[in-house]
Design a protein around this motif. Sequence first.
Motif, short mmCIF file in Angstrom:
data_model
loop_
_atom_site.label_atom_id
_atom_site.label_comp_id
_atom_site.label_asym_id
_atom_site.label_seq_id
_atom_site.Cartn_x
_atom_site.Cartn_y
_atom_site.Cartn_z
N UNK A 256 -11.99 12.65 58.78
CA UNK A 256 -11.71 13.94 59.42
C UNK A 256 -10.56 13.86 60.42
N UNK A 257 -10.49 12.77 61.17
CA UNK A 257 -9.37 12.60 62.11
C UNK A 257 -8.05 12.58 61.35
N UNK A 258 -8.01 11.87 60.25
CA UNK A 258 -6.78 11.73 59.48
C UNK A 258 -6.39 13.01 58.75
N UNK A 259 -7.40 13.83 58.39
CA UNK A 259 -7.10 15.10 57.73
C UNK A 259 -6.17 15.93 58.60
N UNK A 260 -6.39 15.91 59.90
CA UNK A 260 -5.51 16.66 60.79
C UNK A 260 -4.29 15.84 61.23
N UNK A 261 -4.49 14.57 61.56
CA UNK A 261 -3.42 13.78 62.20
C UNK A 261 -2.35 13.28 61.23
N UNK A 262 -2.73 12.85 60.03
CA UNK A 262 -1.75 12.27 59.12
C UNK A 262 -0.63 13.25 58.74
N UNK A 263 -0.92 14.51 58.42
CA UNK A 263 0.17 15.43 58.04
C UNK A 263 1.18 15.69 59.15
N UNK A 264 0.85 15.34 60.41
CA UNK A 264 1.81 15.51 61.50
C UNK A 264 2.96 14.52 61.39
N UNK A 265 2.75 13.46 60.61
CA UNK A 265 3.76 12.44 60.35
C UNK A 265 4.34 11.86 61.65
N UNK A 266 3.44 11.46 62.53
CA UNK A 266 3.86 10.77 63.75
C UNK A 266 4.37 9.38 63.40
N UNK A 267 5.08 8.78 64.32
CA UNK A 267 5.44 7.37 64.15
C UNK A 267 4.14 6.58 63.95
N UNK A 268 4.10 5.65 62.99
CA UNK A 268 2.86 4.91 62.73
C UNK A 268 2.24 4.27 63.97
N UNK A 269 3.07 3.78 64.87
CA UNK A 269 2.54 3.15 66.07
C UNK A 269 1.89 4.18 66.98
N UNK A 270 2.50 5.36 67.08
CA UNK A 270 1.93 6.42 67.92
C UNK A 270 0.63 6.93 67.31
N UNK A 271 0.62 7.12 66.00
CA UNK A 271 -0.61 7.57 65.33
C UNK A 271 -1.74 6.56 65.53
N UNK A 272 -1.43 5.29 65.36
CA UNK A 272 -2.43 4.26 65.53
C UNK A 272 -2.94 4.20 66.97
#
Length: 256
Positions: A158-174
Amino acid sequence: MTALLTDPWFYAAAVPAVILVGLSKGGLGGAFGFAGVPLMALAMSPVQAAAILLPILILMDLVSLWSWRGVFDRDLLRSMMPGALVGIGAGWLTASLVTADMVRLIVGAVAFVFVLRWIYQQLRHGGGHAASRNPVLAAFWGTVAGFTSFVAHVGGPPFQVYALPLRLDPKVLTGTAVIFFAITNAIKLVPYFALGQFDATNLAASAALMPIAPLATLAGAWLVRRMRPEVFYPFTYATVALIAVKLLWDGAAQLF
């Protein structure tokens, strides 16, 4: 207590589970973490597996917070964290009604549709555009993540359903995911204690597995720091797809 700690099948299931969860906590494909409870459930009940794993998750969170310190998206946390608190509360209130298998089936279905949508976008548009931020969707998926994390430690999809499409820098997303789930797991300690999940046997089993946790978490962080975005995102979506199929299979097998 002694029977569990001297059972070789316990270690055969639990050690790989802790390693996979640690790699996930370090940031290497968040979906790896969902294998933890199902793997440990090969040698014990899913409820006991979740209880043993939670203190280990807390330790991994501490290592991850140190590894990814200062790298996060403040606005994403502000928009998703309140919903997570609501979701944890809902999980506590419905703990006697909702089973882990029901959650696996629902989360697996959501994650699978999410990956299919991403594949469609890749084929049609090339997948190069970031999604716009939506506070309502952030609150909704934060709530779902908190609920599913409480019930079965599967808050990642569920977290990734919203966060992944934002295409943040991988380090920031992590780094953002690390803080999100560190807070979530810390809060979960209160209802887990209230529900009697932390007995002497479970805590002793957690302690026996803890030495593995920091090493696996640091290994995951080391790998993610060396991943380019064009590798990180397809890899993460692929791991989400694999675990979605696993969750659907496990949930359906038990419920039907």
